[in-house]
Design a protein around this motif. Structure first.
Motif, PDB file in Angstrom:
ATOM      1  N   HIS A   1       0.817  -1.206   0.000  1.00 38.62           N
ATOM      2  CA  HIS A   1       0.000   0.000   0.000  1.00 38.62           C
ATOM      3  C   HIS A   1       0.856   1.264   0.000  1.00 38.62           C
ATOM      4  CE1 HIS A   1       0.753  -1.097   4.176  1.00 38.62           C
ATOM      5  NE2 HIS A   1       0.635   0.186   4.485  1.00 38.62           N
ATOM      6  N   ILE A   2       2.137   1.132   0.296  1.00 38.07           N
ATOM      7  CA  ILE A   2       3.050   2.277   0.295  1.00 38.07           C
ATOM      8  C   ILE A   2       3.942   2.277  -0.939  1.00 38.07           C
ATOM      9  CG2 ILE A   2       4.966   3.390   1.517  1.00 38.07           C
ATOM     10  CD1 ILE A   2       3.768   2.329   4.126  1.00 38.07           C
ATOM     11  N   PHE A   3       4.487   1.113  -1.287  1.00 40.09           N
ATOM     12  CA  PHE A   3       5.425   1.018  -2.403  1.00 40.09           C
ATOM     13  C   PHE A   3       4.749   0.351  -3.592  1.00 40.09           C
ATOM     14  CE2 PHE A   3       7.965   0.856   1.512  1.00 40.09           C
ATOM     15  CZ  PHE A   3       8.728   2.001   1.322  1.00 40.09           C
ATOM     16  N   SER A   4       4.794   1.031  -4.725  1.00 41.48           N
ATOM     17  CA  SER A   4       4.152   0.522  -5.937  1.00 41.48           C
ATOM     18  C   SER A   4       4.973  -0.622  -6.527  1.00 41.48           C
ATOM     19  CB  SER A   4       4.017   1.642  -6.964  1.00 41.48           C
ATOM     20  OG  SER A   4       5.291   1.994  -7.470  1.00 41.48           O
ATOM     21  N   PRO A   5       4.340  -1.455  -7.375  1.00 43.46           N
ATOM     22  CA  PRO A   5       5.079  -2.532  -8.048  1.00 43.46           C
ATOM     23  C   PRO A   5       6.249  -1.992  -8.889  1.00 43.46           C
ATOM     24  CG  PRO A   5       2.730  -2.885  -8.272  1.00 43.46           C
ATOM     25  CD  PRO A   5       2.907  -1.546  -7.635  1.00 43.46           C
ATOM     26  N   LEU A   6       6.072  -0.819  -9.496  1.00 50.37           N
ATOM     27  CA  LEU A   6       7.148  -0.206 -10.267  1.00 50.37           C
ATOM     28  C   LEU A   6       8.340   0.098  -9.368  1.00 50.37           C
ATOM     29  CD1 LEU A   6       8.098   1.149 -12.945  1.00 50.37           C
ATOM     30  CD2 LEU A   6       7.088   3.242 -12.058  1.00 50.37           C
ATOM     31  N   PHE A   7       8.073   0.649  -8.208  1.00 53.69           N
ATOM     32  CA  PHE A   7       9.119   0.983  -7.246  1.00 53.69           C
ATOM     33  C   PHE A   7       9.856  -0.289  -6.811  1.00 53.69           C
ATOM     34  CE2 PHE A   7      10.824   2.105  -3.107  1.00 53.69           C
ATOM     35  CZ  PHE A   7      11.255   3.409  -3.267  1.00 53.69           C
ATOM     36  N   LEU A   8       9.094  -1.323  -6.477  1.00 50.97           N
ATOM     37  CA  LEU A   8       9.696  -2.577  -6.020  1.00 50.97           C
ATOM     38  C   LEU A   8      10.527  -3.234  -7.119  1.00 50.97           C
ATOM     39  CD1 LEU A   8       6.702  -4.028  -3.976  1.00 50.97           C
ATOM     40  CD2 LEU A   8       8.767  -2.906  -3.105  1.00 50.97           C
ATOM     41  N   SER A   9      10.025  -3.217  -8.341  1.00 54.41           N
ATOM     42  CA  SER A   9      10.770  -3.810  -9.457  1.00 54.41           C
ATOM     43  C   SER A   9      12.073  -3.057  -9.704  1.00 54.41           C
ATOM     44  CB  SER A   9       9.924  -3.799 -10.730  1.00 54.41           C
ATOM     45  OG  SER A   9       8.780  -4.587 -10.568  1.00 54.41           O
ATOM     46  N   ALA A  10      12.022  -1.736  -9.614  1.00 54.92           N
ATOM     47  CA  ALA A  10      13.235  -0.945  -9.811  1.00 54.92           C
ATOM     48  C   ALA A  10      14.257  -1.241  -8.712  1.00 54.92           C
ATOM     49  CB  ALA A  10      12.889   0.538  -9.848  1.00 54.92           C
ATOM     50  N   ILE A  11      13.788  -1.392  -7.478  1.00 54.14           N
ATOM     51  CA  ILE A  11      14.691  -1.729  -6.360  1.00 54.14           C
ATOM     52  C   ILE A  11      15.342  -3.093  -6.610  1.00 54.14           C
ATOM     53  CG2 ILE A  11      14.789  -2.315  -3.899  1.00 54.14           C
ATOM     54  CD1 ILE A  11      14.506   0.635  -4.267  1.00 54.14           C
ATOM     55  N   ARG A  12      14.535  -4.070  -7.014  1.00 52.12           N
ATOM     56  CA  ARG A  12      15.087  -5.409  -7.298  1.00 52.12           C
ATOM     57  C   ARG A  12      16.125  -5.353  -8.417  1.00 52.12           C
ATOM     58  NH1 ARG A  12       9.423  -7.161  -6.932  1.00 52.12           N
ATOM     59  NH2 ARG A  12       9.126  -7.875  -4.797  1.00 52.12           N
ATOM     60  N   ALA A  13      15.811  -4.608  -9.467  1.00 52.77           N
ATOM     61  CA  ALA A  13      16.750  -4.487 -10.585  1.00 52.77           C
ATOM     62  C   ALA A  13      18.026  -3.786 -10.136  1.00 52.77           C
ATOM     63  CB  ALA A  13      16.102  -3.720 -11.738  1.00 52.77           C
ATOM     64  N   GLY A  14      17.906  -2.760  -9.291  1.00 49.43           N
ATOM     65  CA  GLY A  14      19.085  -2.054  -8.787  1.00 49.43           C
ATOM     66  C   GLY A  14      19.944  -2.942  -7.907  1.00 49.43           C
ATOM     67  N   GLU A  15      19.287  -3.771  -7.097  1.00 50.57           N
ATOM     68  CA  GLU A  15      20.039  -4.707  -6.258  1.00 50.57           C
ATOM     69  C   GLU A  15      20.775  -5.726  -7.116  1.00 50.57           C
ATOM     70  OE1 GLU A  15      16.954  -6.284  -3.772  1.00 50.57           O
ATOM     71  OE2 GLU A  15      17.371  -4.880  -2.139  1.00 50.57           O
ATOM     72  N   ALA A  16      20.089  -6.266  -8.134  1.00 54.02           N
ATOM     73  CA  ALA A  16      20.690  -7.286  -8.994  1.00 54.02           C
ATOM     74  C   ALA A  16      21.852  -6.718  -9.806  1.00 54.02           C
ATOM     75  CB  ALA A  16      19.638  -7.871  -9.936  1.00 54.02           C
ATOM     76  N   ALA A  17      21.735  -5.456 -10.224  1.00 53.20           N
ATOM     77  CA  ALA A  17      22.783  -4.847 -11.045  1.00 53.20           C
ATOM     78  C   ALA A  17      23.875  -4.199 -10.210  1.00 53.20           C
ATOM     79  CB  ALA A  17      22.161  -3.801 -11.972  1.00 53.20           C
ATOM     80  N   GLY A  18      23.680  -4.131  -8.898  1.00 56.84           N
ATOM     81  CA  GLY A  18      24.670  -3.492  -8.040  1.00 56.84           C
ATOM     82  C   GLY A  18      24.634  -1.967  -8.144  1.00 56.84           C
ATOM     83  N   LYS A  19      23.530  -1.431  -8.573  1.00 53.00           N
ATOM     84  CA  LYS A  19      23.400   0.030  -8.741  1.00 53.00           C
ATOM     85  C   LYS A  19      22.223   0.556  -7.925  1.00 53.00           C
ATOM     86  CE  LYS A  19      25.651   0.431 -13.074  1.00 53.00           C
ATOM     87  NZ  LYS A  19      26.656   1.431 -13.168  1.00 53.00           N
ATOM     88  N   LEU A  20      22.073   0.059  -6.734  1.00 52.82           N
ATOM     89  CA  LEU A  20      20.934   0.444  -5.902  1.00 52.82           C
ATOM     90  C   LEU A  20      20.930   1.933  -5.605  1.00 52.82           C
ATOM     91  CD1 LEU A  20      18.441  -0.506  -4.410  1.00 52.82           C
ATOM     92  CD2 LEU A  20      19.877  -0.968  -2.421  1.00 52.82           C
ATOM     93  N   ASP A  21      22.117   2.511  -5.367  1.00 53.23           N
ATOM     94  CA  ASP A  21      22.166   3.944  -5.069  1.00 53.23           C
ATOM     95  C   ASP A  21      21.666   4.778  -6.247  1.00 53.23           C
ATOM     96  OD1 ASP A  21      24.363   3.071  -6.509  1.00 53.23           O
ATOM     97  OD2 ASP A  21      25.740   4.550  -5.642  1.00 53.23           O
TER      98      ASP A  21
END
Length: 166
Positions: A7-27
């Motif tokens: 209810h706070i974080f959208s699926p787009l936000f979560l997907s981007a976070i996952r992609a950033g974690e996987a690519a090592g570019k979370l910041d």
């Protein structure tokens, strides 16, 4: 951890976070998401500003209609009664609406308030949300607006070097 709060974080936000974690570019992704969120807030603010004028026109139009129904039509009815003859059906319908609203204005207002409250409650039900989503994906104008919005959101999250190299 963020996925536990949909209810706070959208699926787009979560997907981007996952992609950033996987690519090592979370910041980089987090900075991009903050910018994206700021852009979304600015867009929503501009949209609200753009809708203020049509809303004002709607309120003024409804005010004029109410004045016509409660102020003008009853006076015209007495004129029509003195003239006699059969009135056309649109005029009879308008006079009937005026009489109904004059006698039952309280019930009419209560019914409108109840409809607004019911719509607000129904808008939160997943079945209704899904049905509205289906309807919006079929209607030509809404479909195009939604598609443009999805493309805009997607391209705003792309890294600059991908957009530049195309």
């Amino acid at each position: 951890a963020l996925a536990e709060h949909p209810h706070i974080f959208s699926p787009l936000f979560l997907s981007a976070i996952r992609a950033g974690e996987a690519a090592g570019k979370l910041d980089d992704i987090l900075i991009r998401l903050v910018r994206f969120d700021d852009q979304q807030e600015e867009l929503e603010s501009r949209l609200r500003g753009a809708l203020a004028y049509p809303l004002l026109l709607l309120v003024l139009g409804l005010g004029c209609l109410a004045f016509f129904i409660w102020g003008i039509v009853p006076r015209m009815r007495t004129l029509f009664d003195t003239l006699g003859g059969r009135l056309p059906w649109p005029t009879r319908f308008l006079i009937g609406c005026s009489e109904f609203l004059s006698h039952y204005w309280g019930w009419t207002l209560a019914g409108l308030v109840a409809l607004v409250l019911l719509a607000r409650v129904l808008r939160r039900l997943p079945v209704v949300v899904d049905a509205l989503e289906q309807l919006a994906s079929v209607l030509p104008v809404l479909k195009d607006i939604r598609q443009a919005g999805y493309i805009t959101r997607f391209t705003r999250l792309l890294p600059g070097d991908i957009i530049a190299t195309g």
